[in-house]
Design an enzyme around this catalytic site. Structure first.
Site, PDB file in Angstrom:
ATOM      1  N   CYS A   1     -33.457  68.321 -27.693  1.00  0.00           N
ATOM      2  CA  CYS A   1     -33.002  69.094 -28.855  1.00  0.00           C
ATOM      3  C   CYS A   1     -34.087  69.268 -29.912  1.00  0.00           C
ATOM      4  O   CYS A   1     -33.952  70.102 -30.804  1.00  0.00           O
ATOM      5  CB  CYS A   1     -31.776  68.436 -29.477  1.00  0.00           C
TER       6      CYS A   1
ATOM      7  N   ASN B   1     -23.659  72.977 -29.732  1.00  0.00           N
ATOM      8  CA  ASN B   1     -25.018  72.443 -29.693  1.00  0.00           C
ATOM      9  C   ASN B   1     -25.802  73.179 -28.607  1.00  0.00           C
ATOM     10  O   ASN B   1     -25.520  73.025 -27.426  1.00  0.00           O
ATOM     11  CB  ASN B   1     -24.937  70.942 -29.392  1.00  0.00           C
TER      12      ASN B   1
ATOM     13  N   HIS C   1     -31.073  71.125 -36.750  1.00  0.00           N
ATOM     14  CA  HIS C   1     -30.517  71.206 -35.400  1.00  0.00           C
ATOM     15  C   HIS C   1     -28.997  71.092 -35.526  1.00  0.00           C
ATOM     16  O   HIS C   1     -28.480  70.339 -36.336  1.00  0.00           O
ATOM     17  CB  HIS C   1     -31.078  70.088 -34.539  1.00  0.00           C
TER      18      HIS C   1
END
Ligand code: UT7
Length: 317
Positions: free
Chosen positions: A112, A274, A244
């Site tokens: 990520c 996500n 993020h």
């Protein structure tokens, strides 16, 4: 020599899977997902799509916004945890699909935090004069690597791609980048390559959510301090936070740490879930196109993911 963002682009697949849809086939509720994560829906790529397809569309979009043609690009860096092939890189597919010259093209594996890693690498290459214009794209097909019977992970992720075109400039755009890894925590968030690891049980994403959450809030808090200190800036100087997008509660904790109201934070987790390495460039592109992030604004990008890895970039957009 400095680097600056010349253009942004993104791509989200048409198909949307809502929390209500998920209620139909796994033991979960819209209420649980919304209150624990902030997610309401996620995009799911078409069966015929590859990760490189998503990336290519986002890159085209970014090149268009920068007003650049394929012959002007010197390098393409792809950040992804869901590469189409074990080898070669997704970047080689993207380079070909975009009709670029035989320029440097490679993937970055930092889950990520992949986009922050790609951006940092691109910034170094531009600062040293090795390249003038680099595309950095974060792209993921996470819905392909979750176990749809595991409610603790499958509700969290979505597909998409976001890209920036970074170019050489006399005035600083990327002010600083900061990257970290704590490999001792590798086992709390990972997806094994079962072809290589003969003892691994399944190729799907495995996560100790509560532990990851705890590390994320601590490390991202430290990272915000480190980034501000490196630039002799205070919290009040930041115009926008682009975090993020893993969990709205982590995002809110970072906004609180920066004494920022949530209307100065770009949030997409509700609409996209996500999307790992794609989440920051997707959010940036949306905020640039809807006019929230303007030229001259000071923007803090921060991310955290499996590795554990975490990274930030402070940008004068
Ligand atoms: O992007 C990379 C970085 N990733 C992250 O930053 C993610 C960090 N972690 C998180 O965002 C959160 O930990 C999660 C959203 C993954 C989980 O939220 P949580 O508040 O930490 O929940 P939990 O894992 O502690 O689970 C609480 C309960 C459990 O039931 P019991 O054991 O308390 O009876 C789970 O079985 O919630 C249950 N649960 C669910 N219930 C309904 C777990 N998943 C679901 C679900 N629907 N989808």
């Amino acid at each position: 020599m400095h680097s600056t963002i010349l253009g942004t682009g993104s791509y989200l697949p048409e198909k949307i899977l809502t929390n209500k849809d998920l209620e139909q086939f796994i033991d979960t509720t819209d209420e649980w997902i919304t209150t624990r994560t902030g997610i309401k829906q996620r995009h799911v790529a078409a069966d015929t799509d590859t990760t490189a397809d998503l990336a290519t569309r986002a890159c085209r979009n970014a090149m268009e916004s920068a007003g650049l043609t394929p012959d002007q690009i010197d390098m393409v860096i792809v950040a992804t945890a869901t590469s189409d092939d074990a080898f070669p890189s997704t970047a080689s597919r993207v380079q070909h699909a975009l009709g670029l010259r035989n320029i440097v093209a490679f993937d970055v594996s930092a889950a990520c935090a992949g986009f922050n890693h790609g951006l940092s690498i691109a910034d170094q290459y531009i600062k040293t004069g090795f390249a003038k214009i680099i595309i950095v794209v974060g792209c993921e097909m996470l819905t392909r690597v979750v176990d749809w019977a595991d409610r603790s992970t499958c509700v969290l992720f979505g597909d998409g791609a976001g890209a920036v075109v970074l170019g050489a400039s006399d005035t600083p755009g990327v002010l600083s980048t900061h990257l970290h890894c704590d490999g001792s925590q590798h086992g709390i968030l990972y997806a094994p390559n079962t072809l290589v690891q003969k003892n691994a049980d399944s190729p799907f994403v495995k996560m100790e959510g509560r532990e990851v959450f705890r590390h994320a809030v601590t490390r991202l808090g430290e990272l915000v301090d480190e980034t501000l200190a490196a630039n002799n800036l205070t919290k009040n100087d930041i115009d926008w936070l682009i975090p993020h997008q893993a969990n709205i509660r982590i995002i809110q904790a970072m906004a609180k740490k920066l004494d920022m109201s949530m209307d100065k934070v770009i949030v997409t987790v509700d609409a996209q879930g996500n999307t790992s390495a794609a989440s920051i460039p997707l959010a940036l592109d949306i905020a640039v196109r809807d006019g929230r992030v303007k030229r001259g604004d000071l923007v803090l990008l921060e991310s955290f993911g499996g590795g554990l890895v975490w990274g930030s970039a402070l940008i004068r957009y």
